[in-house]
Every structure is written in structure tokens, then in C-alpha cells.
Scaffold this motif. Structure first.
Motif, PDB file in Angstrom:
ATOM      1  N   HIS A 237       0.859  -1.238   0.011  1.00 54.17           N
ATOM      2  CA  HIS A 237      -0.007   0.050   0.021  1.00 54.17           C
ATOM      3  C   HIS A 237       0.785   1.231  -0.036  1.00 54.17           C
ATOM      4  CE1 HIS A 237       0.649   1.109   4.255  1.00 54.17           C
ATOM      5  NE2 HIS A 237       0.411  -0.233   4.607  1.00 54.17           N
ATOM      6  N   GLU A 238       0.361   2.367  -0.399  1.00 51.18           N
ATOM      7  CA  GLU A 238       1.096   3.459  -0.310  1.00 51.18           C
ATOM      8  C   GLU A 238       1.073   4.331   0.878  1.00 51.18           C
ATOM      9  OE1 GLU A 238       2.467   4.609  -3.184  1.00 51.18           O
ATOM     10  OE2 GLU A 238       1.781   2.865  -4.035  1.00 51.18           O
ATOM     11  N   ALA A 239       1.898   5.129   0.953  1.00 48.43           N
ATOM     12  CA  ALA A 239       2.135   5.901   2.416  1.00 48.43           C
ATOM     13  C   ALA A 239       0.924   6.615   2.874  1.00 48.43           C
ATOM     14  CB  ALA A 239       3.147   7.055   2.273  1.00 48.43           C
ATOM     15  N   ILE A 240       0.747   6.564   4.095  1.00 54.38           N
ATOM     16  CA  ILE A 240      -0.697   7.301   4.680  1.00 54.38           C
ATOM     17  C   ILE A 240      -0.042   8.495   5.196  1.00 54.38           C
ATOM     18  CG2 ILE A 240      -2.267   7.039   6.285  1.00 54.38           C
ATOM     19  CD1 ILE A 240      -1.865   3.978   6.118  1.00 54.38           C
ATOM     20  N   ASP A 241      -1.090   9.729   4.896  1.00 46.60           N
ATOM     21  CA  ASP A 241      -0.477  10.787   5.595  1.00 46.60           C
ATOM     22  C   ASP A 241      -0.902  10.897   7.094  1.00 46.60           C
ATOM     23  OD1 ASP A 241       0.122  12.116   3.017  1.00 46.60           O
ATOM     24  OD2 ASP A 241      -2.010  12.596   2.690  1.00 46.60           O
ATOM     25  N   GLY A 242      -0.026  11.801   7.829  1.00 42.38           N
ATOM     26  CA  GLY A 242      -0.656  12.382   9.282  1.00 42.38           C
ATOM     27  C   GLY A 242       0.395  11.787  10.107  1.00 42.38           C
ATOM     28  N   ARG A 243       1.536  11.369   9.816  1.00 42.38           N
ATOM     29  CA  ARG A 243       2.343  10.416  10.910  1.00 42.38           C
ATOM     30  C   ARG A 243       2.953  11.398  12.094  1.00 42.38           C
ATOM     31  NH1 ARG A 243       8.243   8.740   8.117  1.00 42.38           N
ATOM     32  NH2 ARG A 243       8.906  10.661   8.124  1.00 42.38           N
ATOM     33  N   GLY A 244       3.143  12.663  11.339  1.00 38.94           N
ATOM     34  CA  GLY A 244       3.769  13.585  12.370  1.00 38.94           C
ATOM     35  C   GLY A 244       3.382  13.818  13.706  1.00 38.94           C
ATOM     36  N   ALA A 245       1.906  13.636  13.831  1.00 33.81           N
ATOM     37  CA  ALA A 245       1.399  13.773  15.074  1.00 33.81           C
ATOM     38  C   ALA A 245       1.190  12.839  16.068  1.00 33.81           C
ATOM     39  CB  ALA A 245      -0.163  14.120  14.916  1.00 33.81           C
ATOM     40  N   PHE A 246       1.919  11.539  15.507  1.00 38.23           N
ATOM     41  CA  PHE A 246       1.845  10.482  16.426  1.00 38.23           C
ATOM     42  C   PHE A 246       3.440  10.122  16.964  1.00 38.23           C
ATOM     43  CE2 PHE A 246      -1.659   9.980  14.197  1.00 38.23           C
ATOM     44  CZ  PHE A 246      -2.574   9.065  14.990  1.00 38.23           C
ATOM     45  N   PRO A 247       3.761   9.314  17.960  1.00 36.25           N
ATOM     46  CA  PRO A 247       5.080   9.043  18.361  1.00 36.25           C
ATOM     47  C   PRO A 247       5.680   8.484  17.360  1.00 36.25           C
ATOM     48  CG  PRO A 247       3.280   8.375  19.746  1.00 36.25           C
ATOM     49  CD  PRO A 247       2.838   8.815  18.828  1.00 36.25           C
ATOM     50  N   ARG A 248       7.042   8.346  17.408  1.00 37.94           N
ATOM     51  CA  ARG A 248       7.897   7.953  16.331  1.00 37.94           C
ATOM     52  C   ARG A 248       7.771   6.667  15.942  1.00 37.94           C
ATOM     53  NH1 ARG A 248      14.592   8.594  15.738  1.00 37.94           N
ATOM     54  NH2 ARG A 248      14.625   7.770  13.674  1.00 37.94           N
ATOM     55  N   ARG A 249       7.593   5.712  17.037  1.00 38.06           N
ATOM     56  CA  ARG A 249       7.494   4.276  16.820  1.00 38.06           C
ATOM     57  C   ARG A 249       6.072   3.950  16.101  1.00 38.06           C
ATOM     58  NH1 ARG A 249       8.491   0.155  21.792  1.00 38.06           N
ATOM     59  NH2 ARG A 249      10.488   0.768  22.513  1.00 38.06           N
ATOM     60  N   PHE A 250       5.165   4.833  15.988  1.00 38.62           N
ATOM     61  CA  PHE A 250       3.967   4.636  15.025  1.00 38.62           C
ATOM     62  C   PHE A 250       4.296   4.915  13.374  1.00 38.62           C
ATOM     63  CE2 PHE A 250       0.216   5.071  17.896  1.00 38.62           C
ATOM     64  CZ  PHE A 250       0.847   4.743  19.036  1.00 38.62           C
ATOM     65  N   TRP A 251       5.664   5.395  13.081  1.00 39.93           N
ATOM     66  CA  TRP A 251       5.525   6.197  11.874  1.00 39.93           C
ATOM     67  C   TRP A 251       5.724   4.992  10.898  1.00 39.93           C
ATOM     68  CZ3 TRP A 251       9.730  10.847  12.142  1.00 39.93           C
ATOM     69  CH2 TRP A 251       8.889  11.573  13.034  1.00 39.93           C
ATOM     70  N   SER A 252       6.448   3.723  11.295  1.00 41.73           N
ATOM     71  CA  SER A 252       6.450   2.586  10.266  1.00 41.73           C
ATOM     72  C   SER A 252       5.039   2.451   9.587  1.00 41.73           C
ATOM     73  CB  SER A 252       7.031   1.387  10.962  1.00 41.73           C
ATOM     74  OG  SER A 252       7.203   0.200  10.047  1.00 41.73           O
ATOM     75  N   LEU A 253       3.986   2.637  10.523  1.00 39.61           N
ATOM     76  CA  LEU A 253       2.716   2.115   9.950  1.00 39.61           C
ATOM     77  C   LEU A 253       2.187   3.186   8.644  1.00 39.61           C
ATOM     78  CD1 LEU A 253      -0.242   0.628  10.375  1.00 39.61           C
ATOM     79  CD2 LEU A 253      -0.752   2.479  12.108  1.00 39.61           C
ATOM     80  N   PHE A 254       2.674   4.364   8.805  1.00 37.05           N
ATOM     81  CA  PHE A 254       2.365   5.360   7.987  1.00 37.05           C
ATOM     82  C   PHE A 254       3.121   5.300   6.543  1.00 37.05           C
ATOM     83  CE2 PHE A 254       0.804   6.607  11.897  1.00 37.05           C
ATOM     84  CZ  PHE A 254      -0.597   7.488  11.623  1.00 37.05           C
ATOM     85  N   ARG A 255       4.497   4.588   6.497  1.00 37.72           N
ATOM     86  CA  ARG A 255       5.151   4.422   5.537  1.00 37.72           C
ATOM     87  C   ARG A 255       4.733   3.735   4.344  1.00 37.72           C
ATOM     88  NH1 ARG A 255       9.797   6.342   7.871  1.00 37.72           N
ATOM     89  NH2 ARG A 255      10.428   5.729   9.871  1.00 37.72           N
ATOM     90  N   LYS A 256       5.137   3.563   3.046  1.00 36.70           N
ATOM     91  CA  LYS A 256       4.767   2.927   1.964  1.00 36.70           C
ATOM     92  C   LYS A 256       5.102   1.538   2.229  1.00 36.70           C
ATOM     93  CE  LYS A 256       5.591   2.411  -2.915  1.00 36.70           C
ATOM     94  NZ  LYS A 256       6.511   2.928  -4.064  1.00 36.70           N
ATOM     95  N   PHE A 257       4.139   0.635   2.039  1.00 40.24           N
ATOM     96  CA  PHE A 257       4.564  -0.805   2.332  1.00 40.24           C
ATOM     97  C   PHE A 257       4.762  -1.386   1.084  1.00 40.24           C
ATOM     98  CE2 PHE A 257       2.908  -5.096   2.954  1.00 40.24           C
ATOM     99  CZ  PHE A 257       4.050  -5.652   3.702  1.00 40.24           C
ATOM    100  N   GLU A 258       5.802  -2.237   0.953  1.00 38.40           N
ATOM    101  CA  GLU A 258       6.520  -2.868  -0.183  1.00 38.40           C
ATOM    102  C   GLU A 258       6.642  -4.258   0.109  1.00 38.40           C
ATOM    103  OE1 GLU A 258       9.145  -0.372  -2.822  1.00 38.40           O
ATOM    104  OE2 GLU A 258       9.622   0.382  -0.970  1.00 38.40           O
ATOM    105  N   PRO A 259       5.579  -5.245  -0.153  1.00 36.71           N
ATOM    106  CA  PRO A 259       5.964  -6.645   0.421  1.00 36.71           C
ATOM    107  C   PRO A 259       6.860  -7.551   0.263  1.00 36.71           C
ATOM    108  CG  PRO A 259       4.135  -6.294  -1.193  1.00 36.71           C
ATOM    109  CD  PRO A 259       4.602  -5.166  -0.968  1.00 36.71           C
ATOM    110  N   HIS A 260       7.680  -7.187  -0.877  1.00 43.47           N
ATOM    111  CA  HIS A 260       8.611  -8.061  -1.400  1.00 43.47           C
ATOM    112  C   HIS A 260       9.896  -7.782  -0.865  1.00 43.47           C
ATOM    113  CE1 HIS A 260       5.636 -10.303  -3.574  1.00 43.47           C
ATOM    114  NE2 HIS A 260       5.451  -9.547  -4.272  1.00 43.47           N
TER     115      HIS A 260
END
Length: 465
Positions: A237-260
Motif C-alpha cells: 500500500h501507498e504511504a498514509i498521511d498524518g504520521r507527524g502527530a504520532f509518536p515515532r514508533r508509530f511512523w512505520s505504519l504510515f510509510r509506504k509498504f512494499e511486501p517483497h
């Protein structure tokens, strides 16, 4: 503020429940785990000495096993009964954290909340209740409940934990009552505008997903441990906007996900359970996509199963897309028996709540069988089991009706009668009507082979005979 199944038990009952979890050999369920987390922190806020005395004889560690949630609970118990001290270096939530694996994003979120709670208990800075305690067994937090909890925090002068608030926000979603937005706007606290804006937008956006087939030719079957055949279909999936308001540990969730992209899975918690889905109860697609490779491993190699994960994906209130349907497809042909049984239950639940896309599931089955990734005997066993149940038969028929020609084209002729038989059972139980030209052409053949007999039975069933 926390009522129902998640309300904090009395100190004595809390000690008994914690001891049962830490002394057992199974992961606590979402409801039990969240109730105990909330109970520990709530009692530390209202009477630390009393709860410390109640928990004093509870072993501060799981006995002989290593499940993550029990270890997290044991750590909180140790913090609750231990002496209060100033938070030291490395004890703050997120200190020394390094992102190692994009697949473990939801584990990072859960770990950030536990680390934050542990630090607050050790520092003598407890909270009266957790903002992120679910309202439902899926992990979802009702918007009105979150706003009411924040209002009580404001009245008591309690500072919300960034990770606890972040997890609470991720658990809000769906159709949010405009009244909850207005209540958040009227909070008069520092968090009010952010929460109101989040609720106004409906929570975390659903990321744009993409289905990706693993490149290369399918490998031949091998007896070598860890070897796998076929090729997987995964979802990114593509990146999700809005990570800056969350703790740094949450940021991985907002990044672009490349499954391979590979990663060191062996050094990380597995994460394929109901708790992981409960981190994002309105986004089963995101949870399924991040952990789909692990689900697939139980079907195409000697991977460990994830029955609780499969059921949880089908139970959430969020939309079921390609990743969820692929997870069910892999589960239906998994080697571990509990996984296949769980996939059947997941198929039933998706069907009952109207979330099953039978055509999409059928397409995945055809392609994965053609790629050699799913073993047809295991898949057929699961479909036969589901077809024999009133709740499963409609789902089996919805998947087989559009996919029968493709499945038969990609499998050996000896299996065609078996597939037609399962389809006939499912169609009869589901009350299906209509005509499949490919089946009709087989049914008018002469002879009494299994293939012809089952084709006639399916044709007659669809004709209402």
C-alpha cells in the motif's frame, strides 16, 4: 469511565486473573488482555499500595513460555508492585528504538503503548484509565467514549500519554457521529482540536493498496526444510498521511509498504494474532497486508499457523479487500489443521456480515492453485467442510460459481469430479439457481463417471430439480 467487559476488576479479582494469564500456556484474548491492562493502571492510580499488595504474590513473568502479551502484562505487574523511581535513561517510551522490519509496524504501535505505560507506572505517574481501552471485542473505541475519557482527564488534570492517545485514535473509525466531533471541539484541552479534526475526517484514511505477484517462475516442490513451492501474491500500500502527530514508533505504519522487501523476521515477534488486528480494528486490510507473507507460509512451506489472526480479520468492522481475501485463501489451504478450520470460520463470518467478495476470492484461488502455491487436496477439504454448514455454503458457492472453469482448467482431470461435487453441495445448501454453461456441457455427456455424475447433480441443483 470504562464499563462492561473492559471494566477494571477488584484488586483481588485482578490478581487472580493476572495469575491465570501468566500461569497459562495460551495468549489472553483481546478482551481479557485489555481489561487487565486497564485494571493494573486504574488501581495504581486510585490505590497503588492496595493493588501492589494484591499482586505481590503473582509471579512477574510467564511460566515457561514466551508469548508477547503475557510478557507485557508481567512487566506492568512488576512496575506496579516495584518502588516508584524517577524515569532513567532509556526508560522513556521509544528511547533506543530502531525500526528493523516494515512488516512489524503494528507490533511497534502496541509496543510503544506498553513501554509508555511501564514508564509511567515506574515513575509513579499512573492514569485513572486508559484512553485506548476498547469499547468492543474487535478493539474499536467509540468516538463518544474517547471524548468523554479525555474530558475526565481534563477535569482531573491528567496528561494523556502520546502512545495511549495515538492508539485510541487509531481505534476510532467508521461512521462517526457528528455529535462526537462537536464534543471534541468543546473539550477545551490541548488535545481537543487534534481529536476533533481526526474524528471529522473519519479516523485513519484507508491506504491505497496494490496487489503484487511475486516475480519469477514457481519453484518445484522440495522436502528441504523451509523450502516452498509456487509463487505468492501479496498486497502493498501507498504511504498514509498524518504520521507527524504520532509518536515515532508509530511512523512505520504510515510509510509506504512494499511486501517483497526482505527483513530479519527471526529477530522479531510474529504478530499474527487477534491483538495485532485490534491495533487497527477499522483497517483489516492494512493488518492483513503487513502479515500476509507469514499467513502464506503456512500454506506453501512449513510455517507456523495463525488461526486467531484469520478469524479476527473477518470479525472487524472495516472493509475486507484483496489482502483479507488472500489471507482467507491461504488459510483454506494451510497445512496446520487449526488454520484451515479458522479459515472456514472466517469465510463464514465474512459471508454472514456481507463482506465476502466471492468473485475476488474465487480469482485468488484460481491463480494461487495455478501458481502451485495452494495444494488442491487441502483447499478442497476446507471448501467441503464450509459447504456442509448453513453459514459457509453461500460463501463457498459465491467463490466457486465464477471460478470453477478456471480451477478445473488448472488442475488434473482426476480432481474435477471432486470440485463439482463440492460445488453441488454448496449450491444445494445455498439454494443457488441459474446455469453454468461449462457444467451443462459436461452433464450432457454420456457415461457414468464421477465427473459426469457430479456435473449432472450440479446442473439439476441449479435448475431447482
Amino acid at each position: 469511565m470504562i464499563e462492561g467487559d473492559f471494566a477494571a476488576p477488584s484488586p483481588a479479582a485482578l490478581a487472580d486473573e493476572v495469575a491465570a494469564v501468566l500461569g497459562g500456556r495460551h495468549e489472553p484474548g483481546v478482551v481479557a488482555f485489555e481489561r487487565l491492562l486497564n485494571g493494573v493502571v486504574a488501581h495504581c492510580s486510585s490505590g497503588r499500595e492496595e493493588v501492589a499488595a494484591a499482586l505481590a504474590d503473582v509471579p512477574h513473568g510467564p511460566q515457561g513460555w514466551s508469548y508477547g502479551r503475557a510478557r507485557a502484562l508481567a512487566g506492568l505487574v512488576a512496575a506496579a508492585v516495584g518502588p516508584v523511581r524517577t524515569r532513567g535513561d532509556g526508560e522513556a517510551a521509544g528511547a533506543g528504538w530502531l525500526e528493523l522490519c516494515q512488516h512489524a509496524a503494528l507490533d511497534y504501535v502496541a509496543g510503544a503503548r506498553i513501554a509508555e505505560l511501564h514508564g509511567r507506572l515506574r515513575a509513579g505517574d499512573p492514569v485513572p484509565f486508559l484512553l485506548s481501552t476498547p469499547s468492543r471485542a474487535t478493539g474499536a473505541v467509540e468516538a463518544h467514549a474517547l471524548v468523554a475519557r479525555l474530558a475526565e482527564y481534563g477535569r482531573l488534570g491528567v496528561r494523556p500519554g502520546p502512545a495511549d492517545l495515538g492508539q485510541a485514535l487509531l481505534r476510532c473509525g467508521g461512521r462517526i457521529d457528528p455529535g462526537a466531533v462537536r464534543a471534541a471541539e468543546a473539550l477545551g484541552t490541548a488535545e481537543g482540536p487534534r481529536v476533533a479534526d481526526w474524528l471529522r475526517r473519519g479516523g485513519l484514511p484507508q491506504p491505497v493498496g496494490r496487489r503484487e505477484r511475486e516475480p519469477g517462475a514457481p519453484e518445484r516442490p522440495s522436502r528441504r526444510r523451509g523450502a516452498r513451492a509456487g509463487r505468492r501474491i501479496l498486497v502493498g500500500h501507498e504511504a498514509i498521511d498524518g504520521r507527524g502527530a504520532f509518536p515515532r514508533r508509530f511512523w512505520s505504519l504510515f510509510r509506504k509498504f512494499e511486501p517483497h522487501i526482505g527483513c530479519p523476521h527471526a529477530s522479531l515477534p510474529d504478530g499474527r494474532d487477534a491483538h495485532t488486528v485490534a491495533v487497527l480494528p477499522w483497517h483489516p486490510e492494512t493488518a492483513a497486508a503487513r502479515l500476509l507473507a507469514g499467513v502464506a507460509s503456512a500454506a506453501d512451506q512449513d510455517g507456523r499457523g495463525a488461526p486467531a489472526f484469520l478469524e479476527a480479520l473477518a470479525t472487524t468492522d472495516g472493509p475486507a479487500g484483496p489482502a483479507v481475501h488472500l489471507a482467507v485463501a491461504y488459510g483454506l489451504a494451510s497445512a496446520p489443521d487449526p488454520d484451515r478450520a479458522a479459515a472456514v470460520r472466517a469465510l463464514e463470518r465474512l459471508t454472514v456480515r456481507g463482506a465476502l467478495d466471492g468473485e475476488a476470492l474465487g480469482r485468488e484461488l484460481v491463480e494461487l492453485v495455478g501458481l502451485g502455491t495452494l495444494k488442491l487436496p487441502l483447499l478442497a477439504d476446507s471448501l467441503r467442510t464450509a459447504a456442509a454448514t448453513p453459514r459457509g455454503a453461500p460463501g463457498v458457492w459465491a467463490a466457486l460459481a465464477p471460478s470453477l472453469p478456471g480451477l478445473m482448467a488448472g488442475t488434473r482431470p482426476q480432481a474435477h469430479g471432486m470440485l463439482l461435487g463440492i460445488a453441488a453441495d454448496a449450491a444445494r445448501s445455498a439454494g443457488a439457481r441459474g446455469e453454468l454453461p461449462e457444467v451443462t456441457s459436461l452433464a450432457v455427456r454420456g457415461g457414468s463417471s464421477l465427473l459426469v455424475r457430479e456435473a449432472r447433480r450440479l446442473r439439476d441443483t441449479l435448475a431447482g430439480r
